[in-house]
Design a protein around this motif. Structure first.
Motif, PDB file in Angstrom:
ATOM      1  N   PHE A  41      48.467  47.528  35.799  1.00 53.54           N
ATOM      2  CA  PHE A  41      48.642  47.795  37.227  1.00 53.54           C
ATOM      3  C   PHE A  41      49.406  46.651  37.891  1.00 53.54           C
ATOM      4  CE2 PHE A  41      45.024  50.512  36.270  1.00 53.54           C
ATOM      5  CZ  PHE A  41      45.303  51.652  37.005  1.00 53.54           C
ATOM      6  N   SER A  42      50.273  47.002  38.826  1.00 56.92           N
ATOM      7  CA  SER A  42      50.982  45.978  39.595  1.00 56.92           C
ATOM      8  C   SER A  42      50.138  45.581  40.803  1.00 56.92           C
ATOM      9  CB  SER A  42      52.340  46.513  40.059  1.00 56.92           C
ATOM     10  OG  SER A  42      52.163  47.647  40.893  1.00 56.92           O
ATOM     11  N   GLY A  43      50.496  44.452  41.398  1.00 54.66           N
ATOM     12  CA  GLY A  43      49.817  44.033  42.622  1.00 54.66           C
ATOM     13  C   GLY A  43      48.411  43.507  42.418  1.00 54.66           C
ATOM     14  N   ILE A  44      48.145  42.887  41.258  1.00 56.23           N
ATOM     15  CA  ILE A  44      46.843  42.262  41.000  1.00 56.23           C
ATOM     16  C   ILE A  44      46.988  40.762  41.261  1.00 56.23           C
ATOM     17  CG2 ILE A  44      44.970  41.939  39.347  1.00 56.23           C
ATOM     18  CD1 ILE A  44      45.500  44.862  40.041  1.00 56.23           C
ATOM     19  N   TYR A  45      46.125  40.213  42.111  1.00 56.43           N
ATOM     20  CA  TYR A  45      46.244  38.811  42.503  1.00 56.43           C
ATOM     21  C   TYR A  45      44.997  38.029  42.078  1.00 56.43           C
ATOM     22  CZ  TYR A  45      49.788  40.980  45.427  1.00 56.43           C
ATOM     23  OH  TYR A  45      50.859  41.710  45.864  1.00 56.43           O
ATOM     24  N   ASN A 114      28.504  27.480  40.586  1.00 57.80           N
ATOM     25  CA  ASN A 114      29.053  28.442  41.551  1.00 57.80           C
ATOM     26  C   ASN A 114      30.198  27.889  42.396  1.00 57.80           C
ATOM     27  OD1 ASN A 114      27.138  30.370  40.773  1.00 57.80           O
ATOM     28  ND2 ASN A 114      25.613  29.535  42.170  1.00 57.80           N
ATOM     29  N   ARG A 115      30.564  26.656  42.185  1.00 54.66           N
ATOM     30  CA  ARG A 115      31.585  26.055  43.056  1.00 54.66           C
ATOM     31  C   ARG A 115      32.997  26.538  42.732  1.00 54.66           C
ATOM     32  NH1 ARG A 115      29.999  19.748  44.421  1.00 54.66           N
ATOM     33  NH2 ARG A 115      28.039  20.232  45.514  1.00 54.66           N
ATOM     34  N   TYR A 116      33.311  26.646  41.449  1.00 48.93           N
ATOM     35  CA  TYR A 116      34.648  27.082  41.045  1.00 48.93           C
ATOM     36  C   TYR A 116      34.580  28.543  40.605  1.00 48.93           C
ATOM     37  CZ  TYR A 116      36.123  22.189  41.054  1.00 48.93           C
ATOM     38  OH  TYR A 116      36.430  20.905  41.426  1.00 48.93           O
ATOM     39  N   GLN A 117      35.444  29.359  41.190  1.00 46.58           N
ATOM     40  CA  GLN A 117      35.419  30.794  40.891  1.00 46.58           C
ATOM     41  C   GLN A 117      36.833  31.353  40.759  1.00 46.58           C
ATOM     42  OE1 GLN A 117      33.085  31.977  44.366  1.00 46.58           O
ATOM     43  NE2 GLN A 117      31.333  32.439  43.042  1.00 46.58           N
ATOM     44  N   ILE A 118      36.926  32.450  40.022  1.00 40.46           N
ATOM     45  CA  ILE A 118      38.180  33.203  39.898  1.00 40.46           C
ATOM     46  C   ILE A 118      38.017  34.475  40.716  1.00 40.46           C
ATOM     47  CG2 ILE A 118      39.789  34.335  38.320  1.00 40.46           C
ATOM     48  CD1 ILE A 118      38.466  32.563  36.085  1.00 40.46           C
ATOM     49  N   ASP A 119      38.880  34.664  41.683  1.00 39.46           N
ATOM     50  CA  ASP A 119      38.803  35.825  42.569  1.00 39.46           C
ATOM     51  C   ASP A 119      39.943  36.784  42.236  1.00 39.46           C
ATOM     52  OD1 ASP A 119      37.314  36.981  44.703  1.00 39.46           O
ATOM     53  OD2 ASP A 119      39.004  36.613  46.038  1.00 39.46           O
ATOM     54  N   ILE A 120      39.609  38.053  42.000  1.00 42.15           N
ATOM     55  CA  ILE A 120      40.621  39.066  41.680  1.00 42.15           C
ATOM     56  C   ILE A 120      40.669  40.081  42.814  1.00 42.15           C
ATOM     57  CG2 ILE A 120      41.402  40.784  40.003  1.00 42.15           C
ATOM     58  CD1 ILE A 120      39.690  39.405  37.915  1.00 42.15           C
ATOM     59  N   THR A 121      41.837  40.243  43.399  1.00 39.40           N
ATOM     60  CA  THR A 121      42.019  41.201  44.491  1.00 39.40           C
ATOM     61  C   THR A 121      43.259  42.043  44.214  1.00 39.40           C
ATOM     62  OG1 THR A 121      43.325  39.608  45.764  1.00 39.40           O
ATOM     63  CG2 THR A 121      40.951  39.678  46.196  1.00 39.40           C
ATOM     64  N   THR A 122      43.386  43.131  44.958  1.00 41.85           N
ATOM     65  CA  THR A 122      44.572  43.978  44.822  1.00 41.85           C
ATOM     66  C   THR A 122      44.746  44.832  46.068  1.00 41.85           C
ATOM     67  OG1 THR A 122      45.686  45.640  43.460  1.00 41.85           O
ATOM     68  CG2 THR A 122      43.314  45.869  43.706  1.00 41.85           C
ATOM     69  N   ALA A 123      45.998  45.193  46.328  1.00 48.15           N
ATOM     70  CA  ALA A 123      46.308  46.155  47.383  1.00 48.15           C
ATOM     71  C   ALA A 123      46.722  47.485  46.763  1.00 48.15           C
ATOM     72  CB  ALA A 123      47.429  45.611  48.270  1.00 48.15           C
ATOM     73  N   ASN A 124      46.602  47.575  45.443  1.00 49.11           N
ATOM     74  CA  ASN A 124      46.988  48.778  44.710  1.00 49.11           C
ATOM     75  C   ASN A 124      45.826  49.770  44.732  1.00 49.11           C
ATOM     76  OD1 ASN A 124      47.638  50.721  42.743  1.00 49.11           O
ATOM     77  ND2 ASN A 124      48.864  49.256  41.585  1.00 49.11           N
ATOM     78  N   SER A 125      45.984  50.863  45.467  1.00 51.67           N
ATOM     79  CA  SER A 125      44.900  51.836  45.613  1.00 51.67           C
ATOM     80  C   SER A 125      44.552  52.512  44.289  1.00 51.67           C
ATOM     81  CB  SER A 125      45.280  52.897  46.654  1.00 51.67           C
ATOM     82  OG  SER A 125      46.466  53.579  46.274  1.00 51.67           O
TER      83      SER A 125
END
Length: 293
Positions: A41-45, A114-125
């Protein structure tokens, strides 16, 4: 004299190499990957967060040089020794996200999980339809690899070790229910003639049929189903009075046998129609009915 000079240059060379290795002693490599299905998928941040916020680009020593910590991991398409603008003393595998950090950050990560985290977001519906996003993962100190330690491996051993240690992020897939699965709609045409008796089920589905018409009549009926070698055609009436309880979403076979998809005594419909709620072998149709004079 020549021997002494040779030994001197050898010791000098070893000292240079030792110093180069020493430069990486306090540098750690964190590698991780997205699931193969999400990778397409495109648009994965991806963002590195510290205490719930994107990490600030503070200066740290990486490979003996002062650089600013990246707030986003660097995605390496192909095998390379360069992570962002930092050149490692060896190549690492491609199709992987990498993040460089120092020993102090690793210590803090171990003491405060819990201080360091990897956050995955997307605007791809389309991605959010299939995966539970956004998603957050705590950074795991065990997956941070010391660059100087990796440098001591042979290329083959290092490649195998990295492949084993690269963290595949377990982004959860959504379970697609039967109702959410897109239905394939097929088309079919059935032809009848007024010169012969019109099947009872067709008459139920076409109360507007003019039996005196001398021209060809054509009707389109949506939401028909083919199940167990039988066409189920929706009929106009919403309630079948002869049922003990009210029945809804009523259908008729071509021969005129009536059933319901919902309601009735069980609340789940009746007859063959009740199987429309659970069967995976049904096929949705749009029927064109042609009535010849």
């Amino acid at each position: 004299m020549r021997t002494k000079l040779l030994i001197f240059f050898l010791m000098l060379t070893l000292g240079v190499f030792s110093q180069k290795k020493q430069n990486w002693k306090n540098t750690f490599l964190y590698g991780f990957q997205l699931p193969d299905e999400l990778e397409n998928f495109s648009g994965i941040y991806l963002t590195i967060k510290y205490k719930g916020e994107p990490i600030l680009p503070k200066s740290v020593k990486i490979g003996g040089k002062s650089i600013k910590i990246a707030s986003e991991p660097f995605y390496l398409f192909d095998k390379s020794a360069t992570i962002d603008h930092t050149k490692l003393p060896f190549e690492v595998q491609g199709k992987t996200y990498y993040w460089l950090l120092d020993g102090d950050m690793l210590t803090e990560m171990a003491l405060h999980p819990n201080r360091y985290q990897i956050d995955i977001t997307t605007a791809n519906s389309e991605a959010t339809k299939r995966f539970h996003l956004p998603e957050t993962f705590d950074c795991v100190p065990e997956n941070c690899l010391n660059v100087a330690y990796l440098q001591s491996f042979t290329a083959t051993k290092r490649a195998k070790f990295l492949q084993k240690k690269i963290w595949k992020l377990s982004v959860r897939e959504k379970k697609i229910t039967l109702k959410e699965q897109p239905e394939t709609i097929k088309d079919s045409t059935l032809t009848f003639s007024l010169r012969n008796p019109i099947p009872k089920g067709i008459l139920m589905a076409l109360p507007e049929l003019n039996k005196e018409d001398h021209s060809i009549q054509e009707f389109t009926i949506d939401n028909c189903y083919w199940i167990e070698n039988t066409f189920l055609i929706p009929i106009k009436s919403k309630i079948i009075k002869r049922q003990p309880d009210s029945c809804y979403e009523n259908y008729a076979t071509i021969e005129g046998k009536i059933c319901s998809k919902s309601g009735c005594i069980t609340g789940k419909g009746s007859g063959l129609c009740s199987k429309l709620n659970s069967s995976t072998n049904k096929i949705k149709y749009k029927l064109t009915l042609i009535i010849e004079p």
